[in-house]
Write an enzyme that holds these catalytic residues in place. Structure first.
Site, PDB file in Angstrom:
ATOM      1  CE  LYS A  80      -2.103  -1.154   3.827  1.00  0.00           C
ATOM      2  NZ  LYS A  80      -1.493  -2.460   4.023  1.00  0.00           N
ATOM      3  CB  THR A  81       3.630   2.307   2.208  1.00  0.00           C
ATOM      4  OG1 THR A  81       2.810   2.147   3.365  1.00  0.00           O
ATOM      5  CG2 THR A  81       4.500   3.534   2.388  1.00  0.00           C
TER       6      THR A  81
ATOM      7  CG  ASP B 125       0.588   4.964   4.216  1.00  0.00           C
ATOM      8  OD1 ASP B 125      -0.261   4.054   4.114  1.00  0.00           O
ATOM      9  OD2 ASP B 125       1.818   4.742   4.240  1.00  0.00           O
ATOM     10  CD  GLU B 126      -0.089   2.826   8.499  1.00  0.00           C
ATOM     11  OE1 GLU B 126      -1.059   2.163   8.902  1.00  0.00           O
ATOM     12  OE2 GLU B 126       1.051   2.360   8.383  1.00  0.00           O
TER      13      GLU B 126
ATOM     14  CD  GLN C 220      -1.643  -3.316   9.109  1.00  0.00           C
ATOM     15  OE1 GLN C 220      -0.595  -2.915   9.598  1.00  0.00           O
ATOM     16  NE2 GLN C 220      -1.784  -3.508   7.817  1.00  0.00           N
TER      17      GLN C 220
ATOM     18  NE  ARG D 281       3.914  -4.175  11.215  1.00  0.00           N
ATOM     19  CZ  ARG D 281       3.412  -3.801  10.032  1.00  0.00           C
ATOM     20  NH1 ARG D 281       4.094  -3.032   9.229  1.00  0.00           N
ATOM     21  NH2 ARG D 281       2.217  -4.219   9.630  1.00  0.00           N
TER      22      ARG D 281
END
Ligand code: ATP
Ligand code: MG
Length: 763
Positions: A42-43, A232-233, A263, A619
């Site tokens: 995504k990033t 983002d996020e 998330q 992660r």
């Protein structure tokens, strides 16, 4: 794959992406939602989209706004965009956190009188500063700290502000005695900030909303400038951030948001998952792209992550798959106590580092609360493994640094009361509490700032010594303030801190600790020098602003080869080859509050904790360790701990358990001999004495058995919850007064009162 542009740069950008990712990047007009699981790029899509817009000439860099979660993420994104484009082309994109971008807007746009109480020279108060303000107000309003703490007041006010509740609305709705206390403080708190020309973190987003509402020409300017908005996020945006992004993008609606509802981990700070879940309702014509391939982790890690998140009811279904190999099993570690947990982590890190060639920066140790870092720090330090702790008591939170910063903040904003009170008599210069109180009263009575009251101190009834001291302090700061317009800020800072007596005060002590403090302040001055050397527009003011806006993850210095220690919250968006998550125990992770709420049939908190676990697990790229301890020192007490329910939820098919106690010959085991502990690394194909099929809760509780006080005698090997293993050297006394001298392997000889010590015997 389609590469329609015929433009080499654009084609190169697309080549690095899979089909779905390309689709998202090429969808440049109108609202776009990319919703996908962790590690799916995504990033990367966001960064590539920014570069693609520029490469294809659809947008000038300055027409693009990209909002990320940390300043560091923003810098990283900027670096990548610049690398994807020919030299000099990618500069000028506005990237940063919501907070930092909005601060820039306000510094640029805020005119005198536009926002009552504020000028563009406003200070930024962090939680520590705001708590000080609240503490002071509580004293003024005679609210006992035993009934409610400043911290609780602060977070209640913050929550109310984020829900855009005014002090009077809050007062009307207040029901409980504590809410009434908070209501009495809310208004005065707001006024205190106005009086100090200071904004708290919530204001940094709320005030721009006010500015945009009351001065539509400012909003219009930015609506026209930022033709393409990226976030983002997005799952962790709160209501105010949602409104801001909606406002800015309302003309062109070129709003691209990426995120993962699974998330979302900041509900406690007001994040609202509905922002992402309802995006399609807000923008019915939105394009939606789902990414499913994970590039980050091994197959087993993804399987484990999937088995975790499945337990949450509130989530969008996502299928994540990977072409990466299935990788090693996930290791579940049981430790006797927090200290041993840290030792085991450290031993694992060393094995991977020494045998498998991983750099220290490939490792992250993640935990639920900052306090857990101490054990890990001790263990890593003892074994000479370099590490860095992010968040918690970070560099900029140290007392000496905050003192130095207070001096510097006063140079920029005279009205900054929290800073003034902090250093007006530090180092001691004869401006005692009485004088300070008189100044504050005079200021309040006359409706002026305390600084202005100081300037008028000759009208005040004060001891002549105090008056002299005040004048000296005023002259000192005024002189250095006026130097700022023509001289280098680091030079001014150094001289101010020396003349104000801060350096001499620290040097006076002449202990290793005070030397370290002097070095820290020196380091701060170097940081100012570096900041202003890097950028011709940088000033002391921009330096202070960047420091105030640091987030927990921002201090990560990538250039150094160190193990990363951080909270699970701070790890969002990052990736590491090897991840160790500690403290998987009930009432720690999940947290006490979440467990309590779940008991009352409110599972919202528990689901958020589970998402946090999911974030932590995802992660990891190659190896993952999940640890829990049987007992842990928390809040000054040793407590028995139950393994986290999360451990029994994970897919047991991809996990492997490591021995329960150090005496089982598990990897990184500790063996007992002659009253001393030895550490050794067992071969990696270690034999575990624990049946791998048993669930955690079925594991034997302990190898160390309880023993009556009478039975304790010299020569016994015993275990103490805090001090670890040791050998009884001698005993004396009887019954409740019986004491034993124990030689602990790590702490040496100690005398213990046995009725308190609760020793267990090691078989
Ligand atoms: P998170 O939800 O954790 O923020 P994310 O969806 O933002 O994850 P990224 O960080 O963008 O994922 O990507 C994860 C990793 O996969 C990165 O190392 C990235 O460079 C890599 N990656 C993403 N897409 C591709 C691709 N198409 N080819 C190769 N590597 C990729
Ligand atoms: Mg990401």
């Amino acid at each position: 794959m389609s590469t329609p542009s015929g433009n080499i740069e654009a084609e190169r950008i697309l080549l690095e992406l899979n089909d779905k990712q390309q689709e998202a990047v090429q969808c440049t007009a109108g609202p776009l939602l990319v919703i996908a699981g962790p590690g799916s790029g995504k990033t990367r899509v966001l960064t590539s989209r920014v570069a693609y817009l520029i490469a294809t000439g659809k947008a000038w860099p300055r027409q693009i706004l990209a909002l990320t979660f940390t300043n560091k993420a923003a810098r990283e994104m900027q670096r990548r965009v610049i690398n994807m484009l020919p030299k000099g082309i990618g500069d000028g994109v506005t990237m940063g956190t919501f907070h930092s971008v909005m601060v820039r807007v306000m510094r640029e746009e805020l005119r005198e009188g536009w926002l009552p109480g504020f000028t563009h020279r406003f200070s930024i108060y962090d939680t520590d500063d705001t708590e000080r303000v609240i503490r002071q107000l509580m004293e003024q309003h005679r609210i006992n700290k035993k009934t409610i703490t400043p911290r609780v007041v602060r977070s209640a006010i913050s929550r109310a502000k984020n829900r855009m509740i005014t002090p009077s609305q809050y007062a009307q709705a207040a029901k409980t005695p504590n809410q009434e206390r908070i209501a009495r403080l809310f208004g005065p708190y707001t006024e205190a900030l106005h009086g100090a020309n200071a904004m708290d973190f919530d204001d940094l987003l709320l005030k721009p909303l006010e500015l945009f509402r009351d001065h539509p020409q400012v909003l219009e300017k930015y609506q026209r400038r930022w033709q393409y908005v990226h976030i983002d996020e997005y799952q962790d945006t709160n209501r105010v951030q949602y409104l801001l992004s909606r406002l800015i993008a309302s003309i062109h609606t070129n709003l691209c948001v990426v995120g993962d509802d699974a998330q979302s981990i900041y509900a406690f700070r007001g994040a609202d998952m509905r922002n992402i879940l309802d995006f399609q309702e807000d923008y019915p014509d939105a394009a939606v792209v789902r990414l499913e391939q994970n590039y980050r982790s091994t197959g087993k890690i993804i399987r484990l992550a999937d088995s975790i998140i499945k337990h949450n009811r509130r989530q969008l279904k996502k299928d994540l798959w990977t072409q990466n190999d299935s990788g090693d099993h996930i290791t579940l570690i049981e430790a006797l106590n927090g200290r041993q947990e840290a030792e085991k982590a450290t031993d694992r890190i060393r094995v991977h580092h020494e045998r498998h060639g991983y750099a220290y920066s490939d490792f992250a140790v993640l935990y639920r609360t900052n306090a857990q870092s101490r054990n890990f720090e001790d263990a890593l330090r003892a074994r000479r493994v370099p590490y860095r702790v992010y968040g918690g008591t970070s560099f900029y939170q140290r007392k000496e640094i905050k003192d130095a910063l207070a001096y510097l903040r006063l140079l920029i904003n005279k009205d900054d009361l929290a800073s003034l009170i902090r250093i007006i008599n530090y180092p001691s210069r004869g401006i005692g509490l009485k004088t300070q109180e008189r100044l504050v009263d005079y200021a309040r009575f006359n409706g002026i700032s305390v600084w202005a009251a100081m300037e008028q101190s000759r009208h005040l009834q004060l001891h002549s010594r105090a008056k002299k001291a005040l004048m000296a302090f005023l002259t000192l700061t005024d002189r250095h303030r006026s130097r700022l317009s023509s001289e280098e800020p680091d030079v001014v800072a150094r001289e101010l801190l020396t003349e104000a007596g801060l350096f001499p005060e620290l040097e006076k002590e002449s202990t290793p600790q005070s030397e370290a403090r002097v070095q820290n302040v020196q380091e701060l001055i170097s940081a100012i020098a570096q900041h202003t050397a890097d950028d011709s527009e940088a000033t002391l003011s921009t330096f202070l602003q960047s420091v105030a806006l640091l987030t927990d993850a921002d201090e990560r210095a990538d250039s150094q080869d160190t193990v990363t220690l951080m909270t699970l919250h701070a790890s969002k968006g990052l990736e590491f080859k090897v991840v160790f998550i500690g403290g998987l125990e009930e009432e720690l992770f999940p947290s006490y509050r979440a467990v309590e709420d779940a008991r009352k049939k409110n599972s919202g908190g528990l689901e958020e904790e589970r998402r946090l676990f999911y974030v932590g697990v995802t992660r990891a790229e190659r190896h993952l360790y999940l640890a829990h301890a049987r007992s842990r020192l928390r809040f000054g007490f040793v407590r028995d701990c139950t393994p986290s329910r999360f451990l029994s939820e994970v897919d047991q098919g991809v996990t492997r358990r490591e021995g329960t106690s150090p005496f089982e010959g598990a990897p990184s085991a500790v063996t007992f001999g002659g009253g001393r502990l030895r550490h050794f690394h067992a071969p990696s194909s270690s034999r575990s004495l624990v049946d791998p099929k048993r669930t955690v809760s079925q594991l034997p509780k302990t190898e160390a058995k309880p023993i009556s006080i009478e039975a304790i005698r010299p020569g016994l090997h015993v275990l103490h919850d805090l001090f670890g293993a040791g050998r009884v050297v001698s005993v004396s006394g009887h019954g409740a007064r019986k004491t034993a001298t124990v030689n602990f392997a790590e702490r040496g000889q100690m005398k213990l009162m046995l009725s308190f010590a609760k020793l267990r015997v090691l078989s």
